[in-house]
Enzyme design. Structure first.
Site, PDB file in Angstrom:
ATOM      1  N   GLY A   1      38.982  56.101  45.672  1.00  0.00           N
ATOM      2  CA  GLY A   1      37.346  56.126  45.619  1.00  0.00           C
ATOM      3  C   GLY A   1      36.823  57.210  45.938  1.00  0.00           C
ATOM      4  O   GLY A   1      37.022  57.688  47.130  1.00  0.00           O
TER       5      GLY A   1
ATOM      6  N   ASN B   1      43.400  45.823  54.998  1.00  0.00           N
ATOM      7  CA  ASN B   1      43.053  47.319  55.122  1.00  0.00           C
ATOM      8  C   ASN B   1      41.376  47.621  55.601  1.00  0.00           C
ATOM      9  O   ASN B   1      40.652  46.854  54.978  1.00  0.00           O
ATOM     10  CB  ASN B   1      43.554  48.233  53.942  1.00  0.00           C
ATOM     11  CG  ASN B   1      42.467  48.534  53.066  1.00  0.00           C
ATOM     12  OD1 ASN B   1      41.598  49.314  53.147  1.00  0.00           O
ATOM     13  ND2 ASN B   1      42.382  47.708  51.853  1.00  0.00           N
TER      14      ASN B   1
ATOM     15  N   CYS C   1      30.805  48.232  48.003  1.00  0.00           N
ATOM     16  CA  CYS C   1      30.288  48.969  49.057  1.00  0.00           C
ATOM     17  C   CYS C   1      28.858  48.662  49.522  1.00  0.00           C
ATOM     18  O   CYS C   1      28.155  48.103  48.702  1.00  0.00           O
ATOM     19  CB  CYS C   1      30.665  50.450  48.932  1.00  0.00           C
ATOM     20  SG  CYS C   1      30.028  50.780  47.338  1.00  0.00           S
TER      21      CYS C   1
ATOM     22  N   ASN D   1      38.765  43.304  43.420  1.00  0.00           N
ATOM     23  CA  ASN D   1      38.772  43.906  44.863  1.00  0.00           C
ATOM     24  C   ASN D   1      39.374  43.164  45.836  1.00  0.00           C
ATOM     25  O   ASN D   1      39.538  42.011  45.531  1.00  0.00           O
ATOM     26  CB  ASN D   1      37.536  44.542  45.122  1.00  0.00           C
ATOM     27  CG  ASN D   1      37.413  45.951  45.729  1.00  0.00           C
ATOM     28  OD1 ASN D   1      38.252  46.140  46.568  1.00  0.00           O
ATOM     29  ND2 ASN D   1      36.634  46.901  45.406  1.00  0.00           N
ATOM     30  N   THR D   2      39.526  43.731  47.079  1.00  0.00           N
ATOM     31  CA  THR D   2      40.126  42.875  48.125  1.00  0.00           C
ATOM     32  C   THR D   2      39.295  41.733  48.766  1.00  0.00           C
ATOM     33  O   THR D   2      37.762  41.898  48.501  1.00  0.00           O
ATOM     34  CB  THR D   2      40.309  43.841  49.216  1.00  0.00           C
ATOM     35  OG1 THR D   2      39.273  44.585  49.884  1.00  0.00           O
ATOM     36  CG2 THR D   2      41.408  44.828  48.954  1.00  0.00           C
TER      37      THR D   2
ATOM     38  N   GLY E   1      47.650  42.312  48.178  1.00  0.00           N
ATOM     39  CA  GLY E   1      49.127  42.043  47.812  1.00  0.00           C
ATOM     40  C   GLY E   1      49.439  40.456  47.305  1.00  0.00           C
ATOM     41  O   GLY E   1      48.453  40.015  47.107  1.00  0.00           O
TER      42      GLY E   1
ATOM     43  N   GLY F   1      45.251  42.605  41.661  1.00  0.00           N
ATOM     44  CA  GLY F   1      45.490  41.775  42.892  1.00  0.00           C
ATOM     45  C   GLY F   1      46.774  41.244  42.875  1.00  0.00           C
ATOM     46  O   GLY F   1      47.029  40.154  42.418  1.00  0.00           O
TER      47      GLY F   1
HETATM   48  C1  LIG Z   1      44.674  50.960  51.322  1.00  0.00           C
HETATM   49  C2  LIG Z   1      44.039  50.533  50.245  1.00  0.00           C
HETATM   50  C3  LIG Z   1      42.795  51.182  49.738  1.00  0.00           C
HETATM   51  C4  LIG Z   1      41.835  50.827  48.731  1.00  0.00           C
HETATM   52  N1  LIG Z   1      40.998  51.637  48.500  1.00  0.00           N
HETATM   53  C5  LIG Z   1      40.060  51.293  47.317  1.00  0.00           C
HETATM   54  C6  LIG Z   1      39.013  52.278  46.926  1.00  0.00           C
HETATM   55  O1  LIG Z   1      38.866  53.364  47.284  1.00  0.00           O
HETATM   56  N2  LIG Z   1      38.049  51.589  45.886  1.00  0.00           N
HETATM   57  C7  LIG Z   1      38.540  50.513  45.216  1.00  0.00           C
HETATM   58  O2  LIG Z   1      37.664  50.411  44.352  1.00  0.00           O
HETATM   59  N3  LIG Z   1      39.533  49.845  45.428  1.00  0.00           N
HETATM   60  C8  LIG Z   1      40.175  50.006  46.620  1.00  0.00           C
HETATM   61  N4  LIG Z   1      41.114  49.271  47.033  1.00  0.00           N
HETATM   62  C9  LIG Z   1      41.340  47.979  46.518  1.00  0.00           C
HETATM   63  C10 LIG Z   1      42.440  47.901  45.449  1.00  0.00           C
HETATM   64  O3  LIG Z   1      42.096  49.034  44.100  1.00  0.00           O
HETATM   65  C11 LIG Z   1      42.727  46.675  44.689  1.00  0.00           C
HETATM   66  O4  LIG Z   1      41.502  46.323  43.957  1.00  0.00           O
HETATM   67  C12 LIG Z   1      43.399  45.420  45.572  1.00  0.00           C
HETATM   68  O5  LIG Z   1      44.084  46.219  46.522  1.00  0.00           O
HETATM   69  C13 LIG Z   1      43.882  44.595  44.938  1.00  0.00           C
HETATM   70  O6  LIG Z   1      45.323  45.111  44.182  1.00  0.00           O
HETATM   71  P1  LIG Z   1      46.593  45.024  44.988  1.00  0.00           P
HETATM   72  O7  LIG Z   1      46.910  43.690  45.648  1.00  0.00           O
HETATM   73  O8  LIG Z   1      47.578  45.204  43.823  1.00  0.00           O
HETATM   74  O9  LIG Z   1      46.582  45.880  45.965  1.00  0.00           O
HETATM   75  C14 LIG Z   1      42.002  49.652  48.213  1.00  0.00           C
HETATM   76  C15 LIG Z   1      43.128  48.695  48.517  1.00  0.00           C
HETATM   77  C16 LIG Z   1      43.867  49.102  49.621  1.00  0.00           C
HETATM   78  C17 LIG Z   1      45.270  48.356  49.933  1.00  0.00           C
END
Ligand SMILES: Cc1cc2nc3c(=O)[nH]c(=O)nc-3n(C[C@H](O)[C@H](O)[C@H](O)COP(=O)(O)O)c2cc1C
Ligand SMILES: Cc1cc2nc3c(=O)[nH]c(=O)nc-3n(C[C@H](O)[C@H](O)[C@H](O)COP(=O)(O)OP(=O)(O)OC[C@H]3O[C@@H](n4cnc5c(N)ncnc54)[C@H](O)[C@@H]3O)c2cc1C
Ligand code: FES
Lengths: 259, 307
Positions: free
Chosen positions: B49, B72, B132, B195-196, B220, B246
């Site tokens: 990002g 995170n 954000c 997103n998270t 995760g 996700g």
């Molecule tokens: C360490 C970390 C940093 C992340 N940074 C960003 C970011 O900068 N911009 C964004 O849109 N999503 C960010 N995310 C979210 C991920 O892109 C993704 O949407 C989310 O982790 C779900 O997918 P996953 O379960 O496969 O990780 C971040 C996730 C993690 C774990």
């Protein structure tokens, strides 16, 4: 850096109260990614835990057919407890060698300082050094003392200390660092690994004597390779570097010790 | 038998040779994982990002492990959009992989400025992160209010020229379809989700939260079912292609998101355990498509048969 999914545990021993030593067959990992002593490996600790656990390389060497990496660790929580319970002969999934380690010169004169579970990586530094170094090794108490004979084999002088005085010098390692630097002006650098308060005190002692000091820092990690940016270390200039990729070893002057 | 399934997918006009991307923030700008394999193996890279200016992010600890997940609180540490264009984009351009820039702004205007710069530099897609806080709206996240999300989308579209704009939705809302509809009406070309999820872990020995920021974003395997449900709901509510993410760590997870309505998927957290996870997901997905007798993996998209 490489992923070796099935590193056989060649040897496993208990060194001291709670400290396990494991020698792993790591394929060509050392040949392909060794930079300096003080690098680390990122170890998968069972299927249930998502994150790998960072463990410093104690010693490593190239081998045929397989390179060897020795790690020494304490069972602290779930992951390291799982690893400690793995018997010899079983495989573990290892990512390594990671980070930069201590940039050592073959003809450098080094004062090595280890505290607790920060002692093992200093053995790799001692073996690597071309000029026999001095090692100052701090432990909580006599039961925790480890690796002294192995240090003695490769060091000019080994000075053990315990917090409670049950073995060696009674007190913290920075007092011994001051004593050694006062007596001997020839050190090119102090290399240190251990808990952060110890590192801060050692860095301060080295600064008093105008000797460069390199420290190995710890931080919680995700990827271990520099991609996720979770392992931030605050720098004196206000920036944040990453322990896995920029470190784990930093110049003590660069680190923000007040963070 | 060699795999005969056509793996190409078309995400809002961006054609990828396979549907597996890597999620923003988990892959840096590709350099680290590029040491393990050729980045051309992957369909698309959602880069870390970006913000208009360099950011150092939040203090550590920034990560905590949770049951089948992680929290995170990196806080968008990045070198700024100009440094990305100058130093990172040329690196990524060496590979046969789609480059998706991910952006966050303090104000709608900042999104516009970044889109203009990125469109001129030539990225394949812009992913607009609306999770954000909006400084102008008192720190409220854009992603939680349909009108704020729509405003950012319009601003991005107005400045992105021919580059498709994909808006990344936050799961931390009561009804994700409200936001999806608002963003679609404002002209988004695609949506990415999720997103998270906001979460917290407390160390019972010290009574302190593990993260220095107290709370953080959950990702995760633990979040996969939430992602599948949200992709399914959004796919029914709007007529836009979806990049689903996700908790994806194997082919079956990716297939679930596609069946729910995603055109492509992204892998994030799974890479921390296995750097090769996106490749394993791609191969697993191909196997599933083949087993199902499909000629193209795209036939999975939206093929769920709800009861
Ligand atoms: C360490 C970390 C940093 C992340 N940074 C960003 C970011 O900068 N911009 C964004 O849109 N999503 C960010 N995310 C979210 C991920 O892109 C993704 O949407 C989310 O982790 C779900 O997918 P996953 O379960 O496969 O990780 C971040 C996730 C993690 C774990
Ligand atoms: C570069 C580096 C080198 C290390 N070298 C060694 C070594 O040689 N020997 C050794 O015994 N220990 C070493 N550690 C510490 C070791 O990583 C932790 O003890 C271990 O991660 C704890 O995992 P756990 O599952 O047992 O504990 P838990 O507390 O259950 O772990 C929970 C989470 O927190 C993380 N975590 C907990 N404590 C630490 C810590 N001190 N540092 C980083 N992450 C932590 C874990 O990795 C895991 O993600 C090193 C740490 C780093 C960063
Ligand atoms: S652990 Fe991912 S950047 Fe250091």
């Amino acid at each position: 850096m490489k992923v070796e999914r099935r590193c056989k545990i060649l040897e496993k021993t208990v060194l001291a109260d709670g400290a396990v030593s494991m020698t792993l067959e790591v394929g060509d990992m050392v040949r392909t990614s060794f930079k300096n002593p003080g690098q680390f490996v990122h170890v998968k600790c069972g299927e249930g835990l998502l994150l790998r656990r960072p463990i410093s390389v104690c010693t490593c060497g190239e081998g045929d057919p397989s390179d060897l990496v020795r790690i020494v660790f304490e069972a602290r929580g779930e992951g390291t407890a799982w690893l400690a319970a793995r018997p010899a002969g079983h495989p573990v999934d290892v990512l390594g060698l990671l980070g930069n380690g201590f940039p050592m010169k073959k003809d450098g004169r080094y004062l090595l300082v280890g505290g607790g579970i920060g002692v093992p990586p200093m053995l790799g530094c001692a073996q690597f050094a071309g000029v026999k170094p001095t090692a100052i090794l701090g432990f909580r108490s006599k039961e925790k003392v480890m690796l002294l004979d192995e240090f003695a084999d490769v060091c000019e002088k080994v000075l053990p200390a315990t917090d409670d005085g049950s073995f060696g010098y009674h007190g913290f390692v920075d007092a011994l660092v001051r004593q050694e630097l006062a007596e001997n002006k020839e050190y090119d650098a102090v290399l240190a690994c251990g808990p952060k308060p110890m590192l801060r005190n050692v860095a301060k002692a080295a600064e008093e004597f105008g000797v460069p000091c390199l420290v190995s820092m710890e931080e919680r990690m995700g990827c271990g390779v520099g991609a996720c940016l979770v392992c931030a270390c605050d720098m004196a200039d206000g920036s944040r570097k990453h322990v896995c990729k920029d470190g784990p070893v930093f110049d003590a002057k660069e680190v923000d010790w007040n963070a | 038998m060699p795999n005969q399934v056509d793996m190409t997918v078309n995400l809002a006009g961006m054609v990828m040779k396979n549907p597996v991307c890597v999620a923003s923030g988990t892959y840096g700008f590709g350099r680290e994982y590029g040491q393990f394999y050729d980045l051309s193996e992957i369909g698309g890279i959602c880069a870390k990002g970006l913000t208009l200016h360099r950011r150092e992010g939040n203090p550590a600890p920034r990560i905590a492990e949770t049951p089948m997940g992680i929290l995170n609180s990196v806080g968008l540490q990045n070198p700024g959009v100009d440094a990305f264009i100058e130093h990172e984009l040329p690196y990524l351009r060496q590979f046969d992989v789609k480059v998706i820039a991910n952006i966050s702004g303090n104000t709608p205007e900042e999104y516009g400025i970044m889109c203009e710069k990125l469109a001129e530099a030539g990225v394949d897609m812009i992913e607009v992160n609306i999770s954000c806080p909006n400084v102008k709206a008192g720190g409220l996240a854009y992603g939680t209010r349909p009108e704020l999300a729509a405003e950012v989308t319009r601003e991005a579209k107005a400045h992105a020229g021919p580059v498709p704009v994909m808006v990344k939705l936050s799961p931390n809302v009561t009804d994700i379809t409200d936001i999806a509809k608002a963003v679609a009406d404002a002209g988004a070309d695609a949506l990415s989700l999720i997103n998270t999820l906001r979460g917290m872990r407390i160390d019972v020995n010290t009574n302190r939260p593990v993260l220095k920021m107290n709370t953080g974003g959950l990702s995760g395997p633990a979040v996969l079912p939430v992602a599948v449900r949200m992709v399914w709901e959004v796919a029914q509510a709007v007529n836009l292609p979806i990049l689903g993410m996700g908790g994806v760590s194997k082919g079956e997870d990716a297939a679930q998101l596609m069946l729910a309505g995603a055109t492509a998927v992204a892998v994030g957290t799974a890479m921390f355990a296995d750097p090769f996870a996106p490749i394993a997901v791609r191969d697993g997905l191909a196997d599933i498509a083949q087993r199902k007798g499909l000629t193209a993996v795209a036939q999975l998209t939206g093929a769920v048969q709800p009861w």
